[in-house]
Write an enzyme that holds these catalytic residues in place. Sequence first.
Site, PDB file in Angstrom:
ATOM      1  N   HIS A  61       0.855  -1.194   0.000  1.00 22.85           N
ATOM      2  CA  HIS A  61       0.000   0.000   0.000  1.00 22.85           C
ATOM      3  C   HIS A  61       0.886   1.238   0.000  1.00 22.85           C
ATOM      4  O   HIS A  61       2.103   1.139   0.183  1.00 22.85           O
ATOM      5  CB  HIS A  61      -0.978  -0.013   1.170  1.00 22.85           C
ATOM      6  N   HIS A  63       1.235   3.952   1.925  1.00 19.66           N
ATOM      7  CA  HIS A  63       1.712   4.724   3.073  1.00 19.66           C
ATOM      8  C   HIS A  63       3.243   4.823   2.960  1.00 19.66           C
ATOM      9  O   HIS A  63       3.910   3.864   2.546  1.00 19.66           O
ATOM     10  CB  HIS A  63       1.313   4.054   4.394  1.00 19.66           C
ATOM     11  N   ASP A  65       5.826   4.704   4.825  1.00 22.48           N
ATOM     12  CA  ASP A  65       6.785   3.765   5.433  1.00 22.48           C
ATOM     13  C   ASP A  65       6.962   2.495   4.598  1.00 22.48           C
ATOM     14  O   ASP A  65       7.829   1.669   4.899  1.00 22.48           O
ATOM     15  CB  ASP A  65       6.404   3.425   6.888  1.00 22.48           C
ATOM     16  N   HIS A  66       6.180   2.350   3.537  1.00 29.18           N
ATOM     17  CA  HIS A  66       6.272   1.160   2.685  1.00 29.18           C
ATOM     18  C   HIS A  66       6.809   1.464   1.287  1.00 29.18           C
ATOM     19  O   HIS A  66       7.126   0.534   0.543  1.00 29.18           O
ATOM     20  CB  HIS A  66       4.896   0.491   2.575  1.00 29.18           C
ATOM     21  N   HIS A 141      -7.147  -2.106   5.595  1.00 25.94           N
ATOM     22  CA  HIS A 141      -6.376  -1.030   6.213  1.00 25.94           C
ATOM     23  C   HIS A 141      -7.016   0.346   5.944  1.00 25.94           C
ATOM     24  O   HIS A 141      -6.398   1.382   6.184  1.00 25.94           O
ATOM     25  CB  HIS A 141      -4.951  -1.106   5.647  1.00 25.94           C
ATOM     26  N   ASP A 209       0.088  -3.880   6.811  1.00 27.98           N
ATOM     27  CA  ASP A 209      -0.805  -3.127   7.691  1.00 27.98           C
ATOM     28  C   ASP A 209      -2.267  -3.511   7.423  1.00 27.98           C
ATOM     29  O   ASP A 209      -2.753  -3.377   6.301  1.00 27.98           O
ATOM     30  CB  ASP A 209      -0.636  -1.619   7.430  1.00 27.98           C
TER      31      ASP A 209
END
Length: 300
Positions: A61, A63, A65-66, A141, A209
């Site tokens: 996904h 976000h 941090d990914h 998520h 997540d």
Amino acid sequence: MVEITILGTASMVPTKERNVQAFYLEYDGEGMLFDCGEGTQRQMNVAGISRAKVRRIFITHWHGDHVAGLVGLVQTIGNSGYEGTLHVYGPRETKRRFGALMDATIFESKFPIEVEELSPKDELVVVENDRYQVTCIPADHGIPCLAYAWQEKEKVRVDMAACKRLGISQGPLIGRLQRGEAVEVAGKRVAPQDVTYRVAGKRVVFIPDTQPHPNLVRIARFADLLVCESTFSDEEDEKSREFRHMTARKAAHVAADAEAKRLLLTHFSQRYPVVSHLVEQAREVFPGAEAAFDLMKITL
Ligand SMILES: [Zn+2]
Ligand SMILES: [Zn+2]
């Protein structure tokens, strides 16, 4: 043999001990990356992984941090004399978001990049060849988000003792039997099942997540290795619901319900410099649960 390297185990922000999310899987010399948080390139350096081996990147996904490490990694791969196509897979909106990321810096793409958007209703085959299959399924998520499974194909092995008993010593004959053909030896028919047996392929599942959802158990079914988000401990269960994440205990329930062989917890909130209590809570449900740590290597 499949080798997995955990490149990051933090949620949202890197800490001194943990980088943000990325998992590297190597099989037959082909590198596959699942997520690519900021700093992934450097983690690959430290882990001794050649970036030019990465052929496929699977995004769970969008976000930060990914995915925030994608720009740097793709540029480095492009400058490495890489031959062939880099395949990038991700949920809905991946084409637009990946394009925007690549547009944000000055970079001449010197190699083909193919971006594929996935919008599965159920478990969907993303890649399939004669060696392995990758599937995805929606996670829960609050935004488009996918869990992935990497599945090695079943292998046919030869029982050499049985071959000897039947007087089969020639390589070509053994090769034909291994490919599923019957052969004739000294006037007698030998069927493939007389001298071969099947070995199940390994299954590695990445659950990003998400809050608990039946899809997670479906894709994790009989995993040899399940790498699962476990952002919070029991004490922060309310937060885990609010932000659509899981506690370590909930991750353990997924592993237990799916009858996974091994569970690695990851994506830890920065509030936990030590995660031993998360592991303890998970072990009440899935006794073998372990905490992943940065640069951990697992061979299956
Ligand atoms: Zn995250
Ligand atoms: Zn997220």
